[in-house]
Each structure stands twice: as C-alpha cells, then as structure tokens.
Motif scaffolding. Structure first.
Motif, short mmCIF file in Angstrom:
data_model
loop_
_atom_site.label_atom_id
_atom_site.label_comp_id
_atom_site.label_asym_id
_atom_site.label_seq_id
_atom_site.Cartn_x
_atom_site.Cartn_y
_atom_site.Cartn_z
N PRO A 176 0.62 -1.31 -0.07
CA PRO A 176 -0.07 0.17 -0.10
C PRO A 176 0.86 1.36 0.00
CG PRO A 176 0.04 -0.88 2.20
CD PRO A 176 0.89 -1.91 1.25
N ALA A 177 2.03 1.18 0.11
CA ALA A 177 2.88 2.56 0.30
C ALA A 177 2.89 3.21 -0.77
CB ALA A 177 4.46 1.95 0.82
N PRO A 178 3.13 2.93 -2.11
CA PRO A 178 2.80 3.77 -3.26
C PRO A 178 1.61 4.48 -3.38
CG PRO A 178 3.97 1.63 -3.94
CD PRO A 178 3.40 1.22 -2.45
N MET A 179 0.50 3.97 -2.95
CA MET A 179 -0.79 4.38 -3.25
C MET A 179 -0.95 5.63 -1.97
SD MET A 179 -4.41 2.98 -3.22
CE MET A 179 -6.07 4.11 -3.34
N ASP A 180 -0.51 5.09 -0.73
CA ASP A 180 -0.26 6.12 0.42
C ASP A 180 0.34 7.33 0.08
OD1 ASP A 180 -1.73 4.18 1.69
OD2 ASP A 180 -0.12 3.56 3.00
N ALA A 181 1.43 7.15 -0.51
CA ALA A 181 2.45 8.36 -0.97
C ALA A 181 1.59 9.37 -1.96
CB ALA A 181 3.69 7.90 -1.37
N TYR A 182 1.19 8.65 -2.91
CA TYR A 182 0.36 9.47 -3.78
C TYR A 182 -0.61 10.40 -3.28
CZ TYR A 182 -2.76 10.26 -8.00
OH TYR A 182 -3.39 10.92 -8.93
N MET A 183 -1.70 9.66 -2.36
CA MET A 183 -2.57 10.52 -1.75
C MET A 183 -2.03 11.35 -0.67
SD MET A 183 -5.54 7.29 -0.84
CE MET A 183 -4.63 6.50 0.15
N GLU A 184 -1.02 11.30 -0.29
CA GLU A 184 -0.47 12.21 0.88
C GLU A 184 0.12 13.35 -0.04
OE1 GLU A 184 2.42 11.20 3.58
OE2 GLU A 184 1.41 9.60 4.48
N GLU A 185 0.70 12.93 -1.38
CA GLU A 185 1.13 14.37 -2.14
C GLU A 185 -0.26 15.11 -2.60
OE1 GLU A 185 3.58 14.98 -6.25
OE2 GLU A 185 3.80 13.01 -5.27
N LYS A 186 -1.33 14.25 -2.99
CA LYS A 186 -2.28 14.88 -3.63
C LYS A 186 -3.38 15.69 -2.62
CE LYS A 186 -5.78 14.01 -7.37
NZ LYS A 186 -6.19 13.17 -8.40
N PHE A 187 -3.48 15.08 -1.54
CA PHE A 187 -4.38 15.53 -0.49
C PHE A 187 -4.04 15.75 0.94
CE2 PHE A 187 -6.59 12.38 -3.28
CZ PHE A 187 -7.63 12.80 -3.96
N GLY A 188 -2.66 15.47 1.23
CA GLY A 188 -2.15 15.89 2.23
C GLY A 188 -2.00 14.66 3.27
N SER A 189 -1.11 14.83 4.23
CA SER A 189 -1.07 13.54 5.20
C SER A 189 -2.16 13.42 5.97
CB SER A 189 0.33 13.87 5.79
OG SER A 189 0.24 15.00 6.65
N GLU A 190 -2.74 14.66 6.28
CA GLU A 190 -3.84 14.36 7.50
C GLU A 190 -4.96 13.86 6.80
OE1 GLU A 190 -6.86 17.92 9.54
OE2 GLU A 190 -4.70 17.98 9.70
N ALA A 191 -5.40 13.95 5.45
CA ALA A 191 -6.50 13.49 4.87
C ALA A 191 -6.30 12.11 4.89
CB ALA A 191 -6.66 13.84 3.34
N VAL A 192 -4.95 11.40 4.80
CA VAL A 192 -4.69 10.06 4.72
C VAL A 192 -4.57 9.24 5.89
CG1 VAL A 192 -2.80 8.43 4.23
CG2 VAL A 192 -3.14 10.20 2.61
N ARG A 193 -4.20 10.33 7.28
CA ARG A 193 -4.35 9.78 8.68
C ARG A 193 -5.87 9.55 8.96
NH1 ARG A 193 -0.18 13.55 9.68
NH2 ARG A 193 -1.81 14.76 10.34
N ARG A 194 -6.80 10.31 8.54
CA ARG A 194 -8.16 10.24 8.58
C ARG A 194 -8.67 9.04 7.81
NH1 ARG A 194 -11.18 13.55 10.79
NH2 ARG A 194 -12.90 13.23 9.86
N LEU A 195 -8.25 8.77 6.69
CA LEU A 195 -8.73 7.81 5.88
C LEU A 195 -8.56 6.33 6.66
CD1 LEU A 195 -10.18 6.98 3.09
CD2 LEU A 195 -7.70 6.29 2.54
N TYR A 196 -7.24 6.28 7.27
CA TYR A 196 -7.04 5.05 8.17
C TYR A 196 -7.43 5.19 9.45
CZ TYR A 196 -4.05 3.29 4.29
OH TYR A 196 -3.56 2.53 3.12
N GLY A 197 -8.01 6.17 9.94
CA GLY A 197 -8.74 6.33 11.18
C GLY A 197 -7.82 6.57 12.33
N THR A 198 -6.84 7.27 11.74
CA THR A 198 -5.68 7.50 12.96
C THR A 198 -6.08 8.99 13.64
OG1 THR A 198 -4.29 8.64 11.41
CG2 THR A 198 -3.90 6.39 11.99
N GLY A 199 -7.17 9.58 13.31
CA GLY A 199 -7.50 10.78 14.05
C GLY A 199 -6.89 12.22 13.32
#
Length: 599
Positions: free
Chosen positions: A535-558
């Motif tokens: 999942p790392a390449p997709m996570d990196a892509y989403m972080e670049e496009k939407f920001g790390s906070e959006a990805v943290r929320r997607l995974y339920g990390t608050g």
C-alpha cells in the motif's frame, strides 16, 4: 504513471446482446477482445471441444503421425526430447504416455538446464545414438536446432520436430529466408506454408494434437476418449503456464481442461493441488499460472525437470504427495532467491544509470541462471521496458528476456544475431548465450537497433467500460464469470469510475499487503473495495495529492492537533479502474470491488 484508454471498438451491442443472451456490457467486453463475427461470439461463449481445429490442419502433422505408426509397427526405439519448463514437461508427458499406450518402445529425455542448456544439443543426440534410439521426437523445442538435428541425421537417426516457437530466419534486402532444421518432419504452426486457422498454441498442445492425429489413424479415438481427455488436462496446464493467449481454441482447451482437472485421475496433479492447499473445485487459470505451474517450473530451474515429469506420470498417491511436497519446497526456495536478485537488479539499474536505456540489460553474474527470466519479468513490470537479465555460465554468459507489447524481442535480437552463440524465442520472451566479454557490447547494440519511441514505452491501461460502481449487480458478476478463464489475451474485464469518494481504509493480511477501503458511490451506497499489493505507493500518492492529514483520517488515525472538531475535513476522491467480484465469509456472500489502478 500509465495512461488510461477506453476501448472504443464499435458494434451493435444491443443486437449482440439479444442474439447471444448477454448484457450489452458483456457484448462490449467481447468486442474489445477482438471478436467481430457471430461465429466468434458463439465459440467464445458456447464453444465445445467439437469446435477445436482438426490436428491435420497443421503442416506436417499427418506425415509425423504416419511416420510414428511405421516406427511403432517396426518396434523401433523412440526417444521424446522435451524442455525443462512446464510446457516442455507437459509435452513430454503427453507424447510419452500417448505413444506408450499406442504400443511404442518409447522413453524420454529432458535437458538439464545447467549442463545441457535449452533444447536439443549434441550431448543429447550422441546419448540417444549410444542408447540405440532410432527416432528422436522433439517437443517444445527443435525448430532452431539445425546443427544438432544434422548430427542426428549423420548418425542415421530419424528426427521428428514438434514445436511452437518462431522459425529462425535470415534477412537480406528486406526479404526473409526461413531456416528450417533438416528433420524428416517438422510440425510447427509457425512455419511457412502452414494453413492451420490458429497458430498460437503451446508446445504441449501441438504434442496433444499429434497424439489425437495418431490415434485417429489407429482407430483409437473413441476407445481412448478418457485417456485423451486426461492428456488434454496437461495441454491446458501448459497453455496457461506458457502464457498463451486464451482465445480461440486455446480458450476451449483451457476451459475444458480445467473442468476435467477438477476431477483428475492424475495422481501428480491431485497431489500438487493438495500440498498447495488448493481445493480442486476452486481451481482456476490463476492458480495454475501462479501456484501450481511455478512448482513444476522450479524443478527445471533449481534441480532437474525429470522430477516434475515423474510427478505427472506417478501412479501411487503416497509417492506423488512426497514428490509434490519436494517441488513446493523448491518453489519456496526459488521465491526467496528471486526476491534477493530482483533487489540487486533494481539497484544496478538505478546506480549505474541504466534508466536512460530503452532496453535494459542487467548482468547478475552470481544469480542462478534459471531465475533470469523471472527476474527480467519483475524488472519489466517496474520500468515497463524490455529487459534482459544475464548470468555467468560455464561456457560464457546466458540470459533470458521479457518484453512489452510494442517490442518483438525475437525479431530485434535477430538484427544482431551475430553476437549470440545461441538464441531463440518469440515476441514476448527469449533466451540467449553470449561470450563472456560481450555483455556490454550486447547492451550497446541491442539499444542501437531499438526503434521504440517514448510513446511505445508508456504503459497503456485499456478500460473495457467506464461504468459507475452503482451499476454493479450480482447478475452482472455471474455473467462475467462466463468469460473465464482469464489470462493473456482475455484479461479480466476492467471498468472505471471518476472521482469515487473514499471514506475509510484498513490494512489487512499478516504482511500488510492488502487494504480494504469503504467507498461511496453517486447513489449514496457504500461499497467495499479491495486493493492488493504494497500500500505504500498509493499512500504516498494520496499524501502528495490530498495531504498527510487526509490519509491519516482515511486510516482512522484521528485529527491532527491543529484541526478543530467540526471543521470541514479534506475529502479523498480518486478515479479508479476496478472489477466486481463476490466475497464469501462465513457463509455470507456479498458484492465486492477490486481496485486495479488509481489516479
């Protein structure tokens, strides 16, 4: 990132839908597979073994069968010489068992990958001569063994070649001269003058058709139907393992071979399924290609393919299970070695600046030569370029290549054939031998003759239907199952939707190599969507496009410390390609989406 294209082949999809009892969506998918005529649609959907082309349509087939009948009646000794991969092993088994049941004095020889190399060689010819062999019958090899076959003829032996590889040629002033070996009979649908309707069969299928032709002339077809169906299982197995296009009669061979294999009488196949924890009823082209086939191939890579042939011919269950367990252990070892050398190959490409080359030539001197093809395939997937992986051998350097759709590997190699001590193959794969000092020379010359453009080197994803996930139904999934078996030439149907809203994600699996997303369609319905792999390449892509906070929320990390409750949260919307499937868990079956690409 790959470019996405919607397949745009035109047809009257409603008419096709009504005529063949399928949905317009499925009609469109079949048109995208190149089907145009009503008979092609009928054969794809409802074809049976009665639709297979007669063996006699292949040039040389009848002549080969008649010659074998003469040898059988004269009690001449016949030796089947195959190859060490799954296709060659299955072809050897088909001919050995088929000839033996027909009353022939027949044995087999499979070259040792390390000592003998690919196909027929002088050692095998002289060994056959010393053993009193009258007739050499090749399978899955021989078309490029002119010198070795010439030697056999000098020794007074009869030689019958059955193969499916490209015929070697010389080219002068744009005109090709085909170089057939001096065999008594050549059976290869790729040879000039062959008029068989479908030429994309594997070596084992050629062998199976020869047995059918032989039995037809002997009057054995009806009496030996169950036996011949058992041989068709091996032709189907090899068709998948050799990555033949699953279209036309290949589709029928694999479809019926798979159906028969689920209730196989072959103790070796049953044992191979058992040790790999595959329930026969759940056997698919995928499990053959990625689980069972690699076990057969592993013996030819790391040990001797004779063991794999012995497994397929084993009659005792206990011995079959023991041998199958050994094959699985060899394959597990092969996987570990492959991972190690794939990392070395990628490091070499990046550290030595090879990315600029349109054709990658990677030299891994200490790598087991049998792994070169697998590693080349893995590197090709990463860079989407033709790849050759070379290793040190006793007599120089050996290697294997894996190609991309826009690059005909065999033809490109033929342009510089003078550099090879031996080579062969087809469009998508090849093998070669070089003198030790020619590695860099080969890299330079294969790139000099390369005509690939930047556009050719851009991977293209072909979407069958741009379709919102809200259109997916159980009946559609059931209908798509009728298009099995999937594989080369008949990929699993691919759909696409733009701007799908991702609500949550959860990493699954002990290795963390799967993610289950919850997505929301345009109708407000929630769906489970699975993504397999790292999942790392997709996570990196989403972080670049939407920001790390959006990805943290997607995974339920608050929430982050700086974001206030109630404040609008960033949304993740991605365009995806996917296919629909069913997921059954504890007796509950529900629709599920499987993501293939994203952007």
């Amino acid at each position: 990132m790959a470019k996405w294209f919607v397949a745009a082949k035109k047809a009257d999809f409603n008419k096709i839908s009504k005529e063949f009892g399928i949905s317009p969506v499925t009609a469109r998918i079949l048109r995208n597979r190149g089907l145009t005529e009503d008979e092609e649609f009928r054969k794809f959907l409802y074809g049976t073994t009665a639709d297979l082309y007669p063996p006699e349509t292949i040039l040389g087939m009848e002549e080969a069968a008649e010659l074998l009948i003469t040898k059988i009646r004269e009690n001449r000794k016949i030796r089947v010489i195959g190859d060490y991969d799954a296709d060659g092993v299955c072809a050897s088994c088909i001919l050995h068992q088929g000839l033996k049941k027909a009353g022939a004095d027949v044995d087999t020889a499979i070259p040792d990958r390390m000592k003998d190399g690919y196909g027929l060689n002088e050692h095998l010819v002289l060994d056959a001569y010393g053993a009193g062999v009258d007739t050499i019958l090749t399978c899955d090899n021989g078309i490029a063994a002119a010198a070795e076959i010439g030697l056999a003829k000098e020794k007074g032996m009869t030689v019958i070649v059955t193969d499916h590889h490209e015929v070697p040629y010389e080219e002068q002033d744009g005109k090709r001269s085909w170089l057939l070996p001096p065999a008594d009979v050549v059976v290869d649908p790729k040879q000039e003058g062959d008029t068989s309707p479908f030429k994309g069969i594997c070596g084992a299928a050629v062998a199976w058709k020869l047995v059918l032709c032989l039995y037809g002339k002997l009057g054995f077809l009806e009496a030996q139907k169950d036996f011949l169906d058992g041989l068709m299982e091996l032709a189907a197995f090899a068709t998948v393992c050799d990555v033949m296009e699953l279209l036309d009669e290949n589709r029928i061979i694999v479809r019926y071979g798979l159906s028969h294999m689920k209730h196989t009488a072959n103790e070796g196949l049953r044992a191979l399924m058992e040790v790999n924890n595959i329930e026969p009823e759940k056997l698919t082209a995928y499990t053959i290609g990625f689980v069972l086939g690699p076990c057969i191939n592993a013996t030819g890579r790391l040990d001797t393919a004779v063991r794999a042939l012995r497994l397929l011919e084993e009659k005792e269950r206990a011995e079959a299970v023991r041998t199958a367990s050994e094959l699985k252990a060899l394959n597990d070892s092969r996987k570990e070695m492959t991972e190690h050398y794939v990392k070395q190959a990628v490091a070499q490409v990046e550290e030595e600046g090879l990315e600029k080359d349109r054709v990658l030539v990677i030299f891994l001197p200490d790598c087991h030569e049998s792994l070169a093809g697998i590693i080349a395939g893995r590197v090709r997937e990463k860079y989407y370029k033709p790849v050759f992986v070379l290793t040190r051998a006793e007599d120089g350097v050996k290697g294997s290549g894996r190609s991309i759709e826009t690059y005909h590997m065999f033809e490109e190699m033929t342009k510089i054939r003078d550099i090879f001590t031996r080579y062969g193959g087809h469009k998508m794969a090849a093998g070669l031998s070089l003198h030790s000092g020619d590695v860099e020379n080969f890299r330079r010359r294969i790139n000099e003759v390369c005509t690939l453009t930047l556009q050719d080197l851009e991977e293209r994803i072909h979407i069958d239907v741009p379709m919102p996930v809200s259109y997916v139904t159980r009946s559609l999934v059931d209908e798509l199952d009728r298009l099995e078996p999937f594989g080369n030439g008949n990929p699993r149907p691919l759909f696409a939707q733009k701007d799908l809203l991702f609500l949550s994600a959860r990493v699954l699996g002990k290795n963390g190599n799967a993610v289950r997303f919850t997505v929301l369609d345009d109708a407000g319905q929630r769906w489970e969507m699975m993504a397999f792999g790292d999942p790392a390449p997709m996570d990196a892509y989403m972080e670049e496009k939407f920001g790390s906070e959006a990805v943290r929320r997607l995974y339920g990390t608050g929430l982050s410390a700086g974001r206030r409750a109630g404040e609008a949260q960033p949304q993740i919307r991605l365009s995806v390609t996917y296919y629909p499937s069913l997921n059954t868990w504890k007796g509950d079956t529900r629709l599920q989406l499987v993501m293939r690409q994203y952007q």
